[in-house]
Design a protein around this motif. Structure first.
Motif, PDB file in Angstrom:
ATOM      1  N   THR A 169       0.833  -1.206   0.000  1.00 14.75           N
ATOM      2  CA  THR A 169       0.000   0.000   0.000  1.00 14.75           C
ATOM      3  C   THR A 169       0.863   1.250   0.000  1.00 14.75           C
ATOM      4  O   THR A 169       0.642   2.183  -0.794  1.00 14.75           O
ATOM      5  N   ASP A 170       1.863   1.293   0.891  1.00 19.50           N
ATOM      6  CA  ASP A 170       2.760   2.444   0.953  1.00 19.50           C
ATOM      7  C   ASP A 170       3.542   2.614  -0.346  1.00 19.50           C
ATOM      8  O   ASP A 170       3.784   3.734  -0.806  1.00 19.50           O
ATOM      9  N   ARG A 172       2.584   1.697  -3.389  1.00 21.50           N
ATOM     10  CA  ARG A 172       1.670   2.257  -4.398  1.00 21.50           C
ATOM     11  C   ARG A 172       1.475   3.751  -4.197  1.00 21.50           C
ATOM     12  O   ARG A 172       1.439   4.529  -5.157  1.00 21.50           O
ATOM     13  N   GLU A 173       1.351   4.169  -2.946  1.00 22.77           N
ATOM     14  CA  GLU A 173       1.163   5.586  -2.652  1.00 22.77           C
ATOM     15  C   GLU A 173       2.396   6.404  -3.036  1.00 22.77           C
ATOM     16  O   GLU A 173       2.277   7.512  -3.578  1.00 22.77           O
ATOM     17  N   ARG A 174       3.577   5.854  -2.776  1.00 28.33           N
ATOM     18  CA  ARG A 174       4.801   6.560  -3.132  1.00 28.33           C
ATOM     19  C   ARG A 174       4.897   6.730  -4.654  1.00 28.33           C
ATOM     20  O   ARG A 174       5.257   7.803  -5.142  1.00 28.33           O
ATOM     21  N   ASN A 176       2.432   6.756  -6.745  1.00 25.41           N
ATOM     22  CA  ASN A 176       1.372   7.684  -7.139  1.00 25.41           C
ATOM     23  C   ASN A 176       1.786   9.138  -6.906  1.00 25.41           C
ATOM     24  O   ASN A 176       1.381  10.043  -7.645  1.00 25.41           O
ATOM     25  N   MET A 177       2.625   9.366  -5.887  1.00 21.09           N
ATOM     26  CA  MET A 177       3.092  10.716  -5.576  1.00 21.09           C
ATOM     27  C   MET A 177       4.392  11.075  -6.299  1.00 21.09           C
ATOM     28  O   MET A 177       4.953  12.129  -6.082  1.00 21.09           O
ATOM     29  N   TYR A 199       0.069   2.076 -11.004  1.00 23.47           N
ATOM     30  CA  TYR A 199      -0.051   2.798  -9.732  1.00 23.47           C
ATOM     31  C   TYR A 199       0.123   4.318  -9.880  1.00 23.47           C
ATOM     32  O   TYR A 199       0.281   5.019  -8.878  1.00 23.47           O
ATOM     33  N   GLN A 200       0.094   4.815 -11.090  1.00 25.74           N
ATOM     34  CA  GLN A 200       0.224   6.254 -11.311  1.00 25.74           C
ATOM     35  C   GLN A 200      -1.149   6.879 -11.516  1.00 25.74           C
ATOM     36  O   GLN A 200      -2.043   6.287 -12.104  1.00 25.74           O
ATOM     37  N   GLU A 202      -3.501   7.344  -9.469  1.00 27.08           N
ATOM     38  CA  GLU A 202      -4.603   6.628  -8.826  1.00 27.08           C
ATOM     39  C   GLU A 202      -5.428   7.588  -7.981  1.00 27.08           C
ATOM     40  O   GLU A 202      -4.888   8.493  -7.329  1.00 27.08           O
ATOM     41  N   LYS A 204      -7.441   8.523  -4.790  1.00 28.46           N
ATOM     42  CA  LYS A 204      -7.439   8.070  -3.392  1.00 28.46           C
ATOM     43  C   LYS A 204      -8.826   8.183  -2.798  1.00 28.46           C
ATOM     44  O   LYS A 204      -9.623   8.996  -3.202  1.00 28.46           O
TER      45      LYS A 204
END
Length: 204
Positions: A169-170, A172-174, A176-177, A199-200, A202, A204
């Motif tokens: 999860t982390d 994917r978030e990284r 995405n950011m 994962y780009q 995405e 939230k």
């Protein structure tokens, strides 16, 4: 008789924590191989936006390709409908009756496995190898193990493992950011993620 570890999971994406646990189990239990097995459609994650099984499987293959003791298995992504661990363990037992399987997961799953579908079939067809971190309540863990052994005649081994805070999860978030996931994810997997644009952007 081969001793084979089975490590299932969504692997969305697979990361260094997964690989380290697989190697840890291989060494500590003297396994012959570890088979990494991405789930197809997990009933536990029904309704969630999960990356296509083919992409997750391909990333897992890239992650294990340089370790001759690791193998990526597509058994679950080929199965239609929801993925159930008990079906996998029955199928493995039937396909490879001469081998012994060790189902690897985090020890916290011992407290929820009775809510899984047909847990008795999981215990009947493998040894459970439960990775336990140093911050876990070992007294409660041992009590739960004894309960499962009495109820299901389960064969359960604890695998002491390091405290390692890496989550898909982390990661994917990284991504995405726009942040780096180098050293969290194998380089070949990062290249695949970038190539496919996973994962780009995405929501939230």
């Amino acid at each position: 008789m081969r001793k084979i570890g089975i490590m299932g999971g969504t692997f969305n994406p697979i990361h260094m924590g997964h690989l380290l646990l697989a190697q840890w189990a291989l060494d500590e239990v003297k396994l012959d191989e570890v088979w990494v097995m991405p789930t197809g459609v997990s009933y536990l994650k029904a309704g969630r936006d999960v990356t296509a099984p083919e992409d997750r499987y391909h990333m897992a293959c890239l992650a294990v390709q340089n370790n001759e003791k690791f193998r990526c298995c597509d058994m679950e992504i080929k199965r239609e409908g929801y993925t159930y661990s008990y079906e996998t363990m029955i199928e493995l037992h039937d396909r490879y009756p001469q081998d012994h399987f060790y189902f690897i997961f985090g020890a916290d799953c011992l407290f929820s496995i009775e809510n899984w579908k047909c847990p008795e079939q999981i215990f009947a067809n493998c040894t459970v190898l439960a990775a336990v971190r140093g911050d876990m309540d070992t007294e409660a863990m041992q009590s739960k193990i004894e309960e499962l052994k009495q109820k299901y005649h389960a064969d359960i081994m604890l695998l002491p493992f390091m405290q390692l805070e890496i989550s898909s999860t982390d990661i994917r978030e990284r991504i995405n950011m726009g942040k780096s996931v180098r050293y969290l994810v194998p380089d070949d997997v990062i290249a695949y993620i970038e190539e496919k644009g996973l994962y780009q952007n995405e929501v939230k």
